[in-house]
Motif scaffolding. Structure first.
Motif, mmCIF file in Angstrom:
data_model
loop_
_atom_site.group_PDB
_atom_site.id
_atom_site.type_symbol
_atom_site.label_atom_id
_atom_site.label_comp_id
_atom_site.label_asym_id
_atom_site.label_seq_id
_atom_site.Cartn_x
_atom_site.Cartn_y
_atom_site.Cartn_z
ATOM 1 N N PRO A 11 0.828 -1.214 0.000
ATOM 2 C CA PRO A 11 0.000 0.000 0.000
ATOM 3 C C PRO A 11 0.856 1.255 0.000
ATOM 4 O O PRO A 11 1.910 1.324 0.649
ATOM 5 C CB PRO A 11 -0.794 -0.139 1.307
ATOM 6 N N GLY A 12 0.398 2.254 -0.742
ATOM 7 C CA GLY A 12 1.112 3.521 -0.796
ATOM 8 C C GLY A 12 2.168 3.589 -1.868
ATOM 9 O O GLY A 12 2.827 4.621 -2.025
ATOM 10 N N LYS A 13 2.387 2.524 -2.605
ATOM 11 C CA LYS A 13 3.398 2.499 -3.660
ATOM 12 C C LYS A 13 2.756 2.416 -5.039
ATOM 13 O O LYS A 13 1.663 1.890 -5.195
ATOM 14 C CB LYS A 13 4.340 1.303 -3.475
ATOM 15 N N ARG A 14 3.461 2.927 -6.018
ATOM 16 C CA ARG A 14 2.987 2.835 -7.393
ATOM 17 C C ARG A 14 3.349 1.473 -7.988
ATOM 18 O O ARG A 14 4.254 0.792 -7.514
ATOM 19 C CB ARG A 14 3.625 3.931 -8.250
ATOM 20 N N ILE A 15 2.655 1.129 -9.052
ATOM 21 C CA ILE A 15 2.999 -0.066 -9.818
ATOM 22 C C ILE A 15 3.763 0.401 -11.055
ATOM 23 O O ILE A 15 3.269 1.242 -11.808
ATOM 24 C CB ILE A 15 1.741 -0.843 -10.240
ATOM 25 N N TYR A 16 4.964 -0.130 -11.254
ATOM 26 C CA TYR A 16 5.771 0.261 -12.393
ATOM 27 C C TYR A 16 5.804 -0.869 -13.426
ATOM 28 O O TYR A 16 5.940 -2.040 -13.076
ATOM 29 C CB TYR A 16 7.208 0.582 -11.957
ATOM 30 N N ARG A 17 5.657 -0.488 -14.686
ATOM 31 C CA ARG A 17 5.780 -1.436 -15.785
ATOM 32 C C ARG A 17 6.913 -0.958 -16.699
ATOM 33 O O ARG A 17 6.965 0.222 -17.064
ATOM 34 C CB ARG A 17 4.470 -1.517 -16.573
ATOM 35 N N THR A 18 7.798 -1.859 -17.054
ATOM 36 C CA THR A 18 8.967 -1.496 -17.860
ATOM 37 C C THR A 18 8.838 -2.063 -19.267
ATOM 38 O O THR A 18 8.648 -3.269 -19.437
ATOM 39 C CB THR A 18 10.263 -2.035 -17.228
ATOM 40 N N ALA A 19 8.918 -1.181 -20.239
ATOM 41 C CA ALA A 19 8.910 -1.596 -21.647
ATOM 42 C C ALA A 19 10.363 -1.700 -22.111
ATOM 43 O O ALA A 19 11.098 -0.716 -22.109
ATOM 44 C CB ALA A 19 8.142 -0.597 -22.496
ATOM 45 N N THR A 20 10.780 -2.879 -22.485
ATOM 46 C CA THR A 20 12.159 -3.105 -22.918
ATOM 47 C C THR A 20 12.454 -2.326 -24.198
ATOM 48 O O THR A 20 11.632 -2.287 -25.114
ATOM 49 C CB THR A 20 12.411 -4.601 -23.165
ATOM 50 N N ALA A 21 13.611 -1.696 -24.229
ATOM 51 C CA ALA A 21 14.002 -0.926 -25.417
ATOM 52 C C ALA A 21 14.136 -1.845 -26.620
ATOM 53 O O ALA A 21 14.777 -2.894 -26.548
ATOM 54 C CB ALA A 21 15.314 -0.200 -25.157
ATOM 55 N N THR A 22 13.533 -1.457 -27.722
ATOM 56 C CA THR A 22 13.603 -2.241 -28.956
ATOM 57 C C THR A 22 14.909 -1.925 -29.693
ATOM 58 O O THR A 22 15.555 -0.893 -29.432
ATOM 59 C CB THR A 22 12.423 -1.907 -29.871
ATOM 60 N N PRO A 23 15.327 -2.766 -30.627
ATOM 61 C CA PRO A 23 16.533 -2.466 -31.420
ATOM 62 C C PRO A 23 16.421 -1.131 -32.139
ATOM 63 O O PRO A 23 17.413 -0.388 -32.236
ATOM 64 C CB PRO A 23 16.595 -3.641 -32.406
ATOM 65 N N GLU A 24 15.237 -0.825 -32.644
ATOM 66 C CA GLU A 24 15.044 0.455 -33.342
ATOM 67 C C GLU A 24 15.249 1.632 -32.389
ATOM 68 O O GLU A 24 15.847 2.645 -32.766
ATOM 69 C CB GLU A 24 13.642 0.514 -33.944
ATOM 70 N N LEU A 25 14.757 1.505 -31.167
ATOM 71 C CA LEU A 25 14.923 2.583 -30.186
ATOM 72 C C LEU A 25 16.394 2.747 -29.805
ATOM 73 O O LEU A 25 16.893 3.879 -29.717
ATOM 74 C CB LEU A 25 14.086 2.300 -28.945
ATOM 75 N N LEU A 26 17.094 1.661 -29.596
ATOM 76 C CA LEU A 26 18.512 1.739 -29.234
ATOM 77 C C LEU A 26 19.322 2.400 -30.345
ATOM 78 O O LEU A 26 20.211 3.219 -30.082
ATOM 79 C CB LEU A 26 19.047 0.339 -28.944
ATOM 80 N N GLN A 27 19.028 2.053 -31.598
ATOM 81 C CA GLN A 27 19.723 2.679 -32.724
ATOM 82 C C GLN A 27 19.419 4.167 -32.789
ATOM 83 O O GLN A 27 20.303 4.992 -33.058
ATOM 84 C CB GLN A 27 19.325 1.994 -34.029
ATOM 85 N N PHE A 28 18.149 4.517 -32.533
ATOM 86 C CA PHE A 28 17.754 5.923 -32.574
ATOM 87 C C PHE A 28 18.461 6.705 -31.468
ATOM 88 O O PHE A 28 18.891 7.842 -31.685
ATOM 89 C CB PHE A 28 16.239 6.041 -32.424
ATOM 90 N N MET A 29 18.609 6.106 -30.294
ATOM 91 C CA MET A 29 19.289 6.785 -29.191
ATOM 92 C C MET A 29 20.757 7.021 -29.522
ATOM 93 O O MET A 29 21.340 8.041 -29.111
ATOM 94 C CB MET A 29 19.160 5.960 -27.916
ATOM 95 N N GLU A 30 21.361 6.115 -30.261
ATOM 96 C CA GLU A 30 22.745 6.328 -30.694
ATOM 97 C C GLU A 30 22.842 7.539 -31.608
ATOM 98 O O GLU A 30 23.784 8.346 -31.515
ATOM 99 C CB GLU A 30 23.272 5.080 -31.402
ATOM 100 N N ARG A 31 21.851 7.693 -32.478
ATOM 101 C CA ARG A 31 21.847 8.859 -33.376
ATOM 102 C C ARG A 31 21.639 10.146 -32.587
ATOM 103 O O ARG A 31 22.212 11.188 -32.918
ATOM 104 C CB ARG A 31 20.767 8.701 -34.449
ATOM 105 N N LEU A 32 20.821 10.071 -31.544
ATOM 106 C CA LEU A 32 20.631 11.248 -30.699
ATOM 107 C C LEU A 32 21.938 11.637 -30.011
ATOM 108 O O LEU A 32 22.258 12.832 -29.878
ATOM 109 C CB LEU A 32 19.546 10.986 -29.651
#
Length: 231
Positions: A11-32
């Motif tokens: 009680p009193g805590k949030r529920i966190y859900r984690t979306a795993t980074a996709t290959p496309e997202l990781l490549q995009f972050m490298e470009r950033l």
């Protein structure tokens, strides 16, 4: 007493859900990262950290906002959110529980109200191309995912569609009556002046707003007196 946050077995805590980074997202972050390395002196119209941070937020939400035609993944943020919303919808069916889904990134922003009489106040929106893309790709896709998981389309509402005070009142009354059971919107439009706590079962944060006070505003829709079902 005001209801408090309830997160799973703690009680009193949030529920966190984690979306795993996709290959496309990781490549995009490298470009950033490369864009950051090549930043020059501030020049009007040139690349800057604000643009880079904005692109990062968009990509983290949905790659289609920065890469049209990007493939979809079963464990994407929208799919995880749809699974969670659909599960709560089914679990609270007996009480007609409602849920609020907050998403600030790119949503239409209320800039003013125009009124000739109090009963004719109209909310005026500004929609940039990025905002239109989000509404077309993300909002519509989330609704499609929810209906595919068994939530009736008429129970899913977007708060930005209620452009007058009267329309907002009708929408929020439908929520308190258990008719509109999933409402999606931004902090600006769904985080203040929204009294839908009568049947409120869950709050979902699909993105993190810039200011901590905005999170408090969102949570304030549920952490308040008047919840007759889950209070």
């Amino acid at each position: 007493l005001k209801p408090r946050l309830v997160g799973g077995d703690t009680p009193g805590k949030r529920i966190y859900r984690t979306a795993t980074a996709t290959p496309e997202l990781l490549q995009f972050m490298e470009r950033l990262a490369e864009r950051v390395e090549h930043l020059g002196p501030p020049v009007k119209g040139a690349d800057n950290m604000l643009k880079i941070a904005s692109d990062a937020r968009k990509a983290a939400l949905d790659m289609r906002l920065v890469m049209p035609g990007a493939p979809e993944h079963p464990r994407s943020k929208l799919n995880l959110a749809a699974n969670e919303i659909a599960a709560v919808h089914q679990d609270t069916e007996h009480d007609r529980g409602i849920q609020l889904v907050f998403l600030d990134l790119g949503t239409p922003k209320a800039v003013d109200t125009v009124s000739t009489r109090d009963d004719e106040a109209v909310i005026v929106d500004t929609e940039t191309p990025e905002e239109v893309a989000l509404l077309t790709d993300v909002y519509a896709d989330l609704k499609h995912k929810l209906t595919a998981r068994g939530i009736p389309a008429h129970e899913i509402r977007f708060v930005h569609e209620a452009k007058t005070r009267e329309a907002r009142f009708r929408l929020f009354q439908a929520a308190n009556d258990g008719l509109a059971r999933v409402i999606v919107g931004s902090t600006a439009k769904l985080g203040t002046g929204v009294n839908v706590q009568k049947r409120l079962a869950a709050l979902h944060h699909l993105d993190a707003p810039w200011r901590p006070m905005d999170v408090e505003q969102r949570d304030g829709r549920g952490k308040r007196q008047g919840n007759e079902v889950y209070g």
